[in-house]
Scaffold this active site. Structure first.
Site, PDB file in Angstrom:
ATOM      1  N   ASP A 329       0.842  -1.194   0.000  1.00  0.00           N
ATOM      2  CA  ASP A 329       0.000   0.000   0.000  1.00  0.00           C
ATOM      3  C   ASP A 329       0.877   1.244   0.000  1.00  0.00           C
ATOM      4  O   ASP A 329       1.698   1.442   0.896  1.00  0.00           O
ATOM      5  CB  ASP A 329      -0.901  -0.016   1.235  1.00  0.00           C
ATOM      6  N   TYR A 381      12.916  -5.290  -6.406  1.00  0.00           N
ATOM      7  CA  TYR A 381      11.524  -4.831  -6.421  1.00  0.00           C
ATOM      8  C   TYR A 381      11.065  -4.448  -5.015  1.00  0.00           C
ATOM      9  O   TYR A 381      10.403  -3.422  -4.827  1.00  0.00           O
ATOM     10  CB  TYR A 381      10.636  -5.929  -6.990  1.00  0.00           C
ATOM     11  N   GLY A 583     -35.954 -22.154 -50.048  1.00  0.00           N
ATOM     12  CA  GLY A 583     -37.256 -22.293 -49.409  1.00  0.00           C
ATOM     13  C   GLY A 583     -37.980 -20.980 -49.303  1.00  0.00           C
ATOM     14  O   GLY A 583     -37.433 -19.906 -49.591  1.00  0.00           O
ATOM     15  N   ILE A 584     -39.224 -21.059 -48.850  1.00  0.00           N
ATOM     16  CA  ILE A 584     -40.066 -19.876 -48.747  1.00  0.00           C
ATOM     17  C   ILE A 584     -39.602 -19.009 -47.585  1.00  0.00           C
ATOM     18  O   ILE A 584     -38.739 -19.393 -46.789  1.00  0.00           O
ATOM     19  CB  ILE A 584     -41.543 -20.288 -48.574  1.00  0.00           C
ATOM     20  N   THR A 585     -40.193 -17.851 -47.483  1.00  0.00           N
ATOM     21  CA  THR A 585     -39.810 -16.903 -46.442  1.00  0.00           C
ATOM     22  C   THR A 585     -40.065 -17.482 -45.053  1.00  0.00           C
ATOM     23  O   THR A 585     -41.082 -18.147 -44.812  1.00  0.00           O
ATOM     24  CB  THR A 585     -40.603 -15.596 -46.610  1.00  0.00           C
ATOM     25  N   LYS A 589     -34.165 -21.300 -42.751  1.00  0.00           N
ATOM     26  CA  LYS A 589     -32.892 -21.579 -43.426  1.00  0.00           C
ATOM     27  C   LYS A 589     -31.734 -20.874 -42.711  1.00  0.00           C
ATOM     28  O   LYS A 589     -30.727 -21.496 -42.368  1.00  0.00           O
ATOM     29  CB  LYS A 589     -32.971 -21.127 -44.885  1.00  0.00           C
ATOM     30  N   SER A 590     -31.875 -19.584 -42.520  1.00  0.00           N
ATOM     31  CA  SER A 590     -30.815 -18.833 -41.833  1.00  0.00           C
ATOM     32  C   SER A 590     -30.699 -19.241 -40.373  1.00  0.00           C
ATOM     33  O   SER A 590     -29.599 -19.231 -39.801  1.00  0.00           O
ATOM     34  CB  SER A 590     -31.097 -17.324 -41.938  1.00  0.00           C
TER      35      SER A 590
END
Length: 805
Positions: A329, A381, A583-585, A589-590
């Site tokens: 300290d 040190y 594929g469709i919306t 997939k993602s």
């Protein structure tokens, strides 16, 4: 080869054997003595009596003979005497002489007491010649000729090493390599080895004595004279480091030595400055013992205003074990000292644990990283900490390490012997550095760049940052402001360059792994966070079941889908380098690819890049790529065919020359067929280079007339019961590991295998099989619990129905 001396001592016969064939007995009266006064080199030991033992007269007493003038040609066991004037006519013995001189040399003739033995009639392999023969005469007069020492250098060195081992065994040698020892220990060792007279007075020129008040190094000369030298000569000498044994005796010896050293240091004059270092052996107070050679000390500075005020209370509430460290300290800040591996590989993690234990803020973490350095000389040190003032010193940790205990002992010794003139209580601390003088002037340039690079790199690895924008979004403003205060406005350029280097390094590692290895890594890191044995894990199982349900509703074999992902990632087949999810919306997939390829980290390229002249400039050096809704036209269909085939192509890069794109695994998500805009012949060529999966049903989103049309009205599947994450896809993959690779082996028969493809190692295969077994057991247990729960619910409903009736 043994001589006997016969003498009369007060009416009693006393005899003594000489341990050497050419020298007189020991002056100490000990026939087996090997002290340095009797034997000067190892060559004489070759003549020492070892194996042959003819006994001695009964009732004889060991001692010195009184009559030294007695003829040496008389033998106690021989009835014949060799005349003193006899001369040898020749030094050679013929074969005829041997037959005559060694007649009847059997066990029975030489040792009559063994006449009844089973092998008494056998000829001796070695025997003395018959008394009175020429062979006997030559043996008596020239028995030692072949044993004369040649006084070679190695004989002297061997003897010196033997004396060293006797004077200073390993258990009393210092471990710091300088062979330091107290003179009191020298006296004990010399007395133990039988040396009766050593001068106890100190010489006037060197001031070293044997009063036990000075620690000094020791050199053993060839003539076995012990010389003590001051530490000025010993400091920095590169002597051989002697390892101490781990026996209990050695431990006691070390403790005894340490206590003596500390006592000796405290007896020094209090006016001597510790900083001079003449009375402390380097290494003793530097903590360089054999036990901690593989470890090193590290330090950093932390201001108290960069820690939370209630950090002590927070530390008591932590469940994890407290790290071990020491704090010095200095008023408004503290210096922290801890030990870690000498290579530094674990030091960053230990530093992070300490800052978390102290509840350091973002600015505190930055300060700890900036001031972090390795302590090479512990004594220097601690003197540095003492010189700039000490308020309190504390040591923390549930298990105090040995290295920290040694550091505290060193601090106590140095603090008690400190020079008051060296302590400056009101001085501000300077940053602690350990470096050579020629590098001091270069510090501002070189060390500043090194520190900034280390700080940014540590933060990038900790937060797993892969882009410069993630750095801006994730890193705390206080941390970035602290960096600007220290290093200025060039921090941003460092960040961009280091992020790019780290991203490239990660991509190179991912390139060399199969999808199976990546899935197993996800399980090792994340599974324990999502699965708790003995508790309700139904949410995890429900999400996994929903993934399997989604593939089933789209009429896609999930094992076939995962197997082909494992084929595309390591480039297993020639001329097949892409996978297309059509594929469709909102078909998921993602959702599937984002979680399956989360740790593959593909380069994501959206459709708007198609209008750019550099739409493929992200691919050079990329490990994989994910296209969203790409537009394949007659203009670029040739490039797409080469890309999906895995050929090397070149692309334009802004402000640079063309760069090659090596074979890069490619995934594509699209709502419309990717071959809509190309000729039929081109369509078939593209389809030969990809694996196509079509998702026909959409995931239920919200009930709105604008989002639900006639096309998807009857093609909806339920929403997932929770957030789908990479851990869920990893469980699905590894749970079906054996089935996946069985299908891959079947596909190998129908395709051309790439010889350069990445192969799954046996270690990774074994680990995946172990995970598969564990996951199957967990699934069975969860299913059993679910069945029991359903049975209980059915029983309760039946009881209610019975009660109502």
């Amino acid at each position: 080869s043994t001589e006997y001396i016969r003498g009369i001592n007060e009416g009693r016969v006393s005899s003594m054997e000489s341990v050497c064939s050419e020298h007189s007995p020991c002056e100490h009266g000990n026939i087996e003595c090997e002290c340095i006064f009797c034997w000067e080199h190892d060559a004489q030991c070759k003549s020492r009596r070892r194996e042959l033992d003819l006994g001695e007269p009964t009732g004889s007493e060991r001692g010195m003979a009184n009559n030294y003038e007695q003829s040496r040609n008389e033998d106690l066991y021989c009835t014949e005497t060799v005349p003193s004037s006899a001369a040898l006519q020749a030094n050679t013995i013929t074969e005829r002489d041997i037959r005559e001189d060694f007649t009847d040399q059997t066990v029975d003739n030489i040792y009559p007491q063994l006449h009844s033995g089973s092998r008494a009639s056998e000829q001796l392999e070695f025997a003395f010649p018959t008394i009175g023969t020429r062979s006997w005469e030559i043996l008596i007069r020239q028995s030692y000729e072949h044993l004369k020492p040649d006084y070679k250098e190695e004989d002297f060195q061997s003897h010196i090493r033997r004396v060293r081992r006797q004077l200073f065994p390993e258990k009393t040698m210092d471990n710091n390599g300088s062979q330091a020892s107290t003179t009191q220990m020298l006296r004990d060792d010399i007395e133990r080895c039988g040396i009766e007279s050593i001068a106890d007075s100190a010489s006037e020129d060197n001031g070293d004595g044997v009063d036990g008040t000075c620690i000094s190094t020791v050199d053993i000369q060839g003539n076995c004279i012990v010389n003590a030298h001051g530490n000025e000569q010993a400091t920095g000498s590169k002597t051989r480091k002697i390892r101490a044994t781990t026996t209990p005796e050695s431990s006691e010896s070390k403790k005894h030595k340490g206590s003596n050293n500390q006592q000796n240091i405290q007896e020094q004059s209090s006016t001597t400055a510790i900083a001079d270092g003449h009375d402390i052996v380097d290494g003793e107070l530097d903590g360089r013992s054999e036990s901690n050679r593989e470890t090193a000390y590290y330090t950093f500075v932390l201001h108290k205003n960069n820690c939370k005020e209630d950090w002590r209370y927070i530390a008591t509430t932590r469940a994890k074990q407290a790290p071990s460290f020491i704090t010095f300290d200095h008023g408004d800040h503290i210096h922290i000292l801890f030990s870690s591996s000498n290579t530094g590989g674990n030091s960053t993690r230990v530093r992070t644990r300490i800052t978390k234990f102290l509840s350091a803020t973002s600015a505190g973490n930055a300060e700890a990283t900036i001031t972090f350095s390795k302590v090479k000389f512990l004594r220097n040190y601690i003197l540095y900490c003492i010189r700039y003032g000490i308020e309190t010193v504390n040591i923390y940790g549930n298990k105090i390490q040995q290295q920290l205990t040694e550091a505290m002992d060193t601090f106590k010794v140095l603090f008690e012997n400190r020079d008051p003139n060296d302590v400056i209580l009101d001085a501000g601390c300077k940053l602690y550095h350990e470096e050579k003088k020629e590098y001091q002037q270069k510090r501002c340039g070189q060390r500043k760049q090194q520190n900034l690079t280390d700080i940014i790199l540590d933060k990038i690895k900790e937060k797993k940052i892969t882009t410069a924008q993630q750095w801006e979004n994730i890193i705390e403003p206080e941390f970035k402001i602290q960096l600007m205060k220290e290093f200025g406005l060039n921090v941003d350029s460092y960040v961009q360059r280091i992020v790019r280097i780290e991203r490239t390094r990660i991509q190179q590692i991912i390139k060399s792994k199969t999808l199976t290895e990546i899935m197993v890594e996800i399980l090792n890191e994340e599974y324990i966070k999502n699965f708790t044995p003995g508790e309700d894990n139904s949410k995890l199982q429900n999400i996994i079941q929903w993934i399997e349900y989604m593939f089933k509703e789209n009429n896609i074999n999930i094992i076939h889908f995962l197997a082909w992902n494992e084929i595309i990632k390591p480039k297993r087949y020639k001329k097949i380098n892409g996978m297309v999810l059509e594929g469709i919306t909102n078909a998921g997939k993602s959702l599937i690819l984002d979680n399956l390829l989360a740790m593959v980290k593909p380069e994501e390229i959206p459709r708007e890049r198609d209008n750019s002249g550099f739409h493929l400039d992200q691919l050079p050096g990329a490990g994989s790529v994910l296209f969203e809704e790409p537009m394949i036209t007659p203009v670029n269909v040739g490039t797409w065919k080469l890309l999906l085939e895995g050929k090397t192509i070149k692309t334009d890069v802004k402000n640079k020359d063309k760069e090659p794109i090596e074979r890069t695994p490619t995934w594509i998500t699209t709502a419309t067929p990717i071959t809509n805009n190309v000729h039929m012949n081109e369509t078939s060529q593209i389809l030969q280079r990809i694996k196509l999966y079509i998702f026909k049903k959409s995931i239920q989103h919200r009930e709105d007339k604008y989002t639900i049309n006639a096309q998807i009205q009857n093609k909806l599947i339920s929403r997932p019961p929770g957030l789908v994450e990479p851990i869920h896809m990893a469980i699905v993959f590894v749970k079906n590991f054996k089935e996946i690779y069985k299908l891959i082996e079947e596909e190998d028969n129908a395709h051309t295998v790439n010889e350069k493809a990445i192969r799954l190692s046996e270690e990774a295969k074994q680990e995946a099989e172990e995970w598969q077994t564990a996951l199957q057991w967990n699934t069975m247990e969860e299913e059993q619990k679910e069945n029991e729960k359903q049975t209980e619910d059915q029983d309760k409903e039946s009881e209610k129905e019975t009660a109502t009736q």
